[in-house]
Design a protein around this motif. Structure first.
Motif, PDB file in Angstrom:
ATOM      1  N   ARG A 229       0.834  -1.205   0.000  1.00  0.00           N
ATOM      2  CA  ARG A 229       0.000   0.000   0.000  1.00  0.00           C
ATOM      3  C   ARG A 229       0.870   1.256   0.000  1.00  0.00           C
ATOM      4  N   LYS A 230       1.937   1.252   0.805  1.00  0.00           N
ATOM      5  CA  LYS A 230       2.833   2.413   0.821  1.00  0.00           C
ATOM      6  C   LYS A 230       3.491   2.623  -0.543  1.00  0.00           C
ATOM      7  N   LEU A 231       3.925   1.528  -1.156  1.00  0.00           N
ATOM      8  CA  LEU A 231       4.515   1.627  -2.498  1.00  0.00           C
ATOM      9  C   LEU A 231       3.509   2.188  -3.493  1.00  0.00           C
ATOM     10  N   SER A 232       2.268   1.722  -3.411  1.00  0.00           N
ATOM     11  CA  SER A 232       1.228   2.170  -4.341  1.00  0.00           C
ATOM     12  C   SER A 232       0.960   3.663  -4.186  1.00  0.00           C
ATOM     13  N   GLU A 233       0.829   4.101  -2.959  1.00  0.00           N
ATOM     14  CA  GLU A 233       0.511   5.507  -2.714  1.00  0.00           C
ATOM     15  C   GLU A 233       1.659   6.413  -3.129  1.00  0.00           C
ATOM     16  N   ARG A 234       2.894   5.985  -2.880  1.00  0.00           N
ATOM     17  CA  ARG A 234       4.043   6.809  -3.283  1.00  0.00           C
ATOM     18  C   ARG A 234       4.225   6.786  -4.806  1.00  0.00           C
ATOM     19  N   ALA A 235       4.098   5.599  -5.405  1.00  0.00           N
ATOM     20  CA  ALA A 235       4.358   5.466  -6.842  1.00  0.00           C
ATOM     21  C   ALA A 235       3.350   6.249  -7.682  1.00  0.00           C
ATOM     22  N   ARG A 236       2.132   6.414  -7.165  1.00  0.00           N
ATOM     23  CA  ARG A 236       1.136   7.186  -7.911  1.00  0.00           C
ATOM     24  C   ARG A 236       1.493   8.669  -7.960  1.00  0.00           C
ATOM     25  N   GLN A 237       2.394   9.084  -7.068  1.00  0.00           N
ATOM     26  CA  GLN A 237       2.830  10.487  -7.039  1.00  0.00           C
ATOM     27  C   GLN A 237       4.259  10.663  -7.568  1.00  0.00           C
ATOM     28  N   ASP A 238       5.023   9.566  -7.578  1.00  0.00           N
ATOM     29  CA  ASP A 238       6.449   9.648  -7.879  1.00  0.00           C
ATOM     30  C   ASP A 238       6.824   8.520  -8.840  1.00  0.00           C
ATOM     31  N   SER A 239       7.064   8.841 -10.091  1.00  0.00           N
ATOM     32  CA  SER A 239       7.340   7.835 -11.120  1.00  0.00           C
ATOM     33  C   SER A 239       8.693   7.151 -10.949  1.00  0.00           C
ATOM     34  N   SER A 240       9.531   7.673 -10.032  1.00  0.00           N
ATOM     35  CA  SER A 240      10.826   7.009  -9.813  1.00  0.00           C
ATOM     36  C   SER A 240      10.691   5.753  -8.965  1.00  0.00           C
ATOM     37  N   ILE A 241       9.512   5.552  -8.364  1.00  0.00           N
ATOM     38  CA  ILE A 241       9.274   4.334  -7.582  1.00  0.00           C
ATOM     39  C   ILE A 241       8.915   3.221  -8.560  1.00  0.00           C
ATOM     40  N   ARG A 242       9.921   2.471  -8.950  1.00  0.00           N
ATOM     41  CA  ARG A 242       9.761   1.418  -9.952  1.00  0.00           C
ATOM     42  C   ARG A 242      10.926   0.446  -9.815  1.00  0.00           C
ATOM     43  N   GLY A 243      10.816  -0.696 -10.440  1.00  0.00           N
ATOM     44  CA  GLY A 243      11.901  -1.672 -10.398  1.00  0.00           C
ATOM     45  C   GLY A 243      11.762  -2.638  -9.232  1.00  0.00           C
ATOM     46  N   ILE A 244      12.888  -3.168  -8.777  1.00  0.00           N
ATOM     47  CA  ILE A 244      12.894  -4.259  -7.806  1.00  0.00           C
ATOM     48  C   ILE A 244      13.126  -3.744  -6.391  1.00  0.00           C
ATOM     49  N   PHE A 245      12.332  -4.286  -5.453  1.00  0.00           N
ATOM     50  CA  PHE A 245      12.456  -3.981  -4.031  1.00  0.00           C
ATOM     51  C   PHE A 245      12.463  -5.297  -3.252  1.00  0.00           C
ATOM     52  N   HIS A 246      13.063  -5.264  -2.067  1.00  0.00           N
ATOM     53  CA  HIS A 246      13.059  -6.416  -1.165  1.00  0.00           C
ATOM     54  C   HIS A 246      12.368  -6.048   0.140  1.00  0.00           C
ATOM     55  N   PHE A 247      11.577  -6.990   0.670  1.00  0.00           N
ATOM     56  CA  PHE A 247      11.031  -6.844   2.019  1.00  0.00           C
ATOM     57  C   PHE A 247      11.045  -8.197   2.706  1.00  0.00           C
ATOM     58  N   SER A 248      11.370  -8.174   4.007  1.00  0.00           N
ATOM     59  CA  SER A 248      11.508  -9.426   4.745  1.00  0.00           C
ATOM     60  C   SER A 248      11.347  -9.197   6.233  1.00  0.00           C
ATOM     61  N   GLY A 249      10.874 -10.229   6.922  1.00  0.00           N
ATOM     62  CA  GLY A 249      11.000 -10.241   8.369  1.00  0.00           C
ATOM     63  C   GLY A 249      12.466 -10.207   8.757  1.00  0.00           C
ATOM     64  N   LYS A 250      12.761  -9.809   9.980  1.00  0.00           N
ATOM     65  CA  LYS A 250      14.156  -9.611  10.382  1.00  0.00           C
ATOM     66  C   LYS A 250      14.741 -10.763  11.193  1.00  0.00           C
ATOM     67  N   GLN A 251      13.899 -11.699  11.639  1.00  0.00           N
ATOM     68  CA  GLN A 251      14.394 -12.773  12.491  1.00  0.00           C
ATOM     69  C   GLN A 251      14.782 -13.985  11.647  1.00  0.00           C
ATOM     70  N   GLN A 252      16.053 -14.380  11.775  1.00  0.00           N
ATOM     71  CA  GLN A 252      16.563 -15.545  11.054  1.00  0.00           C
ATOM     72  C   GLN A 252      16.264 -16.794  11.873  1.00  0.00           C
ATOM     73  N   MET A 253      15.535 -17.746  11.265  1.00  0.00           N
ATOM     74  CA  MET A 253      15.083 -18.921  11.997  1.00  0.00           C
ATOM     75  C   MET A 253      15.033 -20.130  11.078  1.00  0.00           C
ATOM     76  N   THR A 254      15.393 -21.289  11.605  1.00  0.00           N
ATOM     77  CA  THR A 254      15.137 -22.541  10.898  1.00  0.00           C
ATOM     78  C   THR A 254      13.719 -23.002  11.235  1.00  0.00           C
ATOM     79  N   LYS A 255      13.249 -24.039  10.553  1.00  0.00           N
ATOM     80  CA  LYS A 255      11.929 -24.580  10.884  1.00  0.00           C
ATOM     81  C   LYS A 255      11.905 -25.090  12.325  1.00  0.00           C
ATOM     82  N   PHE A 256      13.012 -25.681  12.757  1.00  0.00           N
ATOM     83  CA  PHE A 256      13.095 -26.161  14.141  1.00  0.00           C
ATOM     84  C   PHE A 256      12.923 -25.003  15.117  1.00  0.00           C
ATOM     85  N   GLU A 257      13.608 -23.891  14.853  1.00  0.00           N
ATOM     86  CA  GLU A 257      13.520 -22.738  15.750  1.00  0.00           C
ATOM     87  C   GLU A 257      12.128 -22.109  15.716  1.00  0.00           C
TER      88      GLU A 257
END
Length: 332
Positions: A229-257
């Motif tokens: 939603r943030k990307l959508s709202e910004r991109a509708r006003q700013d054409s430089s918002i384009r291309g590839i982005f990454h988003f992720s949770g910050k906690q590194q965990m195995t399935k066991f953890e």
């Protein structure tokens, strides 16, 4: 992308009535594919809460208030976009189970690549912002963390299909956004819907061996939807918002953890969970650690701070505890 109009309104003040013409800006429209799925449901809820008009599509699991559309039918896709004229398209529909993709490659490629190509072409024609949801599995996991400009090298057919979807997206719709995310969890209709929530079943077994080799970054669908939603709202006003982005949770965990954390969150025993430190056999090879560098979103102030895993997974799984199990029939 949006049309504005004017409405006549009556304005009251003491001893005076005035008829005035006020500019009214209609709510922006977003079309969400895969709206019956784990991420699609979260996406619809997030945009609706943000004041957007939401058009959700599904196919085999389409339900009331959603539009039924076969994304492999180019004419149907074209007609849908022509009729509803969305400002933004968020393409969540995908076959995201790597082992299923290995067994049913043609159907998966049709959805992950060909349908994506059609949507990207039509988004460019109608002037809609196109957001394509991709995956950390475009990387081989040998040299994390990965930035947006690092060279992909997928290890399995799923990763290759999503990478090809990325390329089709940017080829046909240069102003599009590609958002790569890792393994997802969220509000589920059954715990088997996500590889993360399915660990709830393992927690309740008498003895269970779980992978303690592959490093994962479980990510809440609510956070992914907020970023979109943030990307959508910004991109509708700013054409430089384009291309590839990454988003992720910050906690590194195995399935066991993850399973141990789930056990602790619900005050359940975890000594029956056995860590497996050798990579488990599977029909599709997985990267050991495909951690994403998410600094591009953060620098643009387009990211969100993820909830701690323990509290987020508790939100998702509490309806499946024994005293709340009745909720499963009315959860959605």
């Amino acid at each position: 992308m949006s049309c504005s109009g004017a409405e006549l309104r009556i304005r009251f003040s003491p001893g005076h009535v005035q008829l005035v013409q006020e500019e009214v800006v209609p709510a922006p429209k977003v079309l969400v594919t895969g709206a019956t799925g784990l991420l699609g449901r979260a996406m619809c809820k997030e945009f609706q809460n943000g004041g957007w008009l939401v058009i959700g599509t599904g196919y085999r699991r389409a339900r009331p208030r959603l539009l039924r559309c076969d994304l492999n039918d180019e004419d149907a896709v074209r007609g849908l976009l022509h009729e509803y004229k969305p400002d933004v398209i968020v393409h969540c529909a995908a076959e995201r189970r790597p082992d299923v993709v290995e067994r049913h490659t043609e159907a998966a490629v049709n959805l992950n690549v060909h349908a994506t190509s059609t949507l990207a072409k039509e988004a460019a024609v109608c002037g809609a912002l196109f957001i394509y949801i991709s995956t950390d599995y475009v990387f081989d996991g040998r040299n994390p963390p990965y930035g947006e400009d690092d060279s992909p090298n997928p290890l399995n057919v799923y990763g290759r299909s999503k990478l090809e979807g990325e390329r089709e997206t940017l080829r046909h719709c240069p102003g599009a956004v590609v958002l790569r995310v890792p393994v997802l969890f969220g509000e589920v209709e059954s715990v088997a819907e996500s590889a993360v929530t399915s660990l709830w079943l393992k927690v309740q077994e008498e003895s269970c061996t779980l992978d303690h080799c592959q490093q994962r970054f479980p990510t809440d669908t609510r956070d992914v939807a907020a970023v979109c939603r943030k990307l959508s709202e910004r991109a509708r006003q700013d054409s430089s918002i384009r291309g590839i982005f990454h988003f992720s949770g910050k906690q590194q965990m195995t399935k066991f953890e993850m399973a141990v954390t789930i056990s602790q969150a619900f005050s359940l025993p975890s000594n029956h969970l056995i860590p497996l430190t050798e990579q488990p056999a599977a029909s599709a090879p997985r990267p050991i650690n495909s951690q994403l560098n998410c600094s591009r979103l953060e620098l643009l102030n387009l990211s969100v701070e993820p909830q701690p895993f323990a509290s987020a997974i508790s939100d998702c799984l509490w309806p499946f505890t024994p005293d709340k199990r009745w909720r499963q029939t009315v959860f959605h």
